[in-house]
Design an enzyme around this catalytic site. Sequence first.
Site, PDB file in Angstrom:
ATOM      1  N   ASP A  96      24.608 -59.426 -55.983  1.00 41.71           N
ATOM      2  CA  ASP A  96      25.155 -60.776 -56.136  1.00 41.71           C
ATOM      3  C   ASP A  96      26.172 -61.237 -55.092  1.00 41.71           C
ATOM      4  OD1 ASP A  96      23.838 -59.942 -58.410  1.00 41.71           O
ATOM      5  OD2 ASP A  96      25.421 -60.492 -59.798  1.00 41.71           O
ATOM      6  N   GLU A 117      29.417 -48.386 -64.079  1.00 41.03           N
ATOM      7  CA  GLU A 117      28.506 -49.282 -63.353  1.00 41.03           C
ATOM      8  C   GLU A 117      28.579 -49.021 -61.840  1.00 41.03           C
ATOM      9  OE1 GLU A 117      29.473 -53.301 -64.300  1.00 41.03           O
ATOM     10  OE2 GLU A 117      27.649 -54.150 -63.416  1.00 41.03           O
TER      11      GLU A 117
HETATM   12  N1  SER Z   1      24.314 -59.299 -61.965  1.00 39.65           N
HETATM   13  C1  SER Z   1      24.354 -60.531 -62.688  1.00 39.65           C
HETATM   14  C2  SER Z   1      25.588 -60.596 -63.532  1.00 39.65           C
HETATM   15  O1  SER Z   1      26.559 -60.012 -63.182  1.00 39.65           O
HETATM   16  C3  SER Z   1      23.123 -60.807 -63.422  1.00 39.65           C
HETATM   17  O2  SER Z   1      21.922 -60.512 -62.749  1.00 39.65           O
HETATM   18  O3  SER Z   1      25.678 -61.235 -64.530  1.00 39.65           O
END
Ligand code: SER
Length: 436
Positions: free
Chosen positions: A176, A407
């Site tokens: 992201d 994570e």
């Molecule tokens: N990675 C995204 C989130 O953090 C979703 O795909 O919400």
Amino acid sequence: VWESAVIETTSLRSRAEQVLLGNRLEHSTKPSPSLYPHQWMWDSCFIAVGYSTFDGALARSEIRSLLRGQWSNGMVPQIIFNPASSGYFPGPDRWQSGRSPYAPENVQTSGITQPPLLAIAARAVIEREPDAGIARSFAAEVFPAITRYHEFLYRERDPDDSGLVTVVHPWESGLDNSPPYLDAGSRVELSYKPEYHRLDTAHVAARNRPTDKDYDLFIWLLEQMRDAEYDWSRYLPEAQLQVQDVLFNSVLCRANDDLAWIARYLEESDATARSWRDKTAAAIINSLRDEESGLFFSRDRRTGELLRQVTISSLMPLFAVQLEDGISQPPVDALADPALFDASGYRCPTTAISSSWFNPQNYWLGPVWINTNWMLRQGLLAHGCANQADAVRRDSLELVEKSGFREYFDPITGEGYGTDSFSWSAALTLDLLSVA
Ligand code: SER
């Protein structure tokens, strides 16, 4: 020492299995207990690989559940919403996938896809299944659907017939807030400030997550695609964010190879999958390789320029395909370079240490993730770098042993961040333990 190592491994394995089973929903497995309470596409592919080490039925159901959300145009969506879960933003009411005539009627999904690991996961599940009848019928069931998914990617997302699929949202890349997306994102002109309330920072400290500015971009882009009814022929010509992503296309290239394997396993023609693989492989090498550094970068399709931030994606063509020695050497060397990926801690940071964006505690700006390590390890092995591959495997296992199934992890200290009980960290630990 040997005995205690065996006991630790057994306990790590059983703790990893418990994480997956604890995150099970009715049809699938959520990535984490509360931060991500639905089904995510690339998460479920890694999760299926993990299940394949101890429960083939759960592995197959994970993939079946993804295909339950497949759109009639072939797209497999990034998120399949679980109607019983709440607490995640943006949910189905913001996506409104029903605006597209291709969205499934009885399943709510997001309107974009994610790195296309389906064929990679399906092959692992088929290969690990001891019952040949079950393996074969599962292969026959998923092969046409995964083929339609790849057809969708080439038909709708490669308008230039370049061999490279274009990603339209940072969430689609899977990484992201990775620097190439912050760079390409900085050129997007938001026509308004979207209104929303973030929920992720209720679960994880804001300093470990993308910024509010990043979220403005994420939500504004979502609303633009929604207004175009997720019709890519309508949306793409005007889209302000368009990236020929090197990780996404590397995964697709390798997935084509595994799709070809599934075709041969079913005694069907592998010609289409092989020609997709060859075309994408050539395009990665010819169009995404920076001559000067020998590293790979995503290309901004709007400006035509390479996005020259060094990140873990710069190494991912190792996972895509067999590269010639001269082409594979610079990414392999980068791993041992203290200015790039050798943090004198844990392999492998997701953003280069020398990058002005580098932050060892924030999401994709530096932390080690187990999935990128898993892909990198396979890529190194395929290129004869057994020692480096083993070092990546060892560091991954040390991180989860030290800090739990977090994570992501600080590449210098090994501290864990983000959600705990993160499914793909557990799933890929199971896979890494099984390949010793
Ligand atoms: N990675 C995204 C989130 O953090 C979703 O795909 O919400």
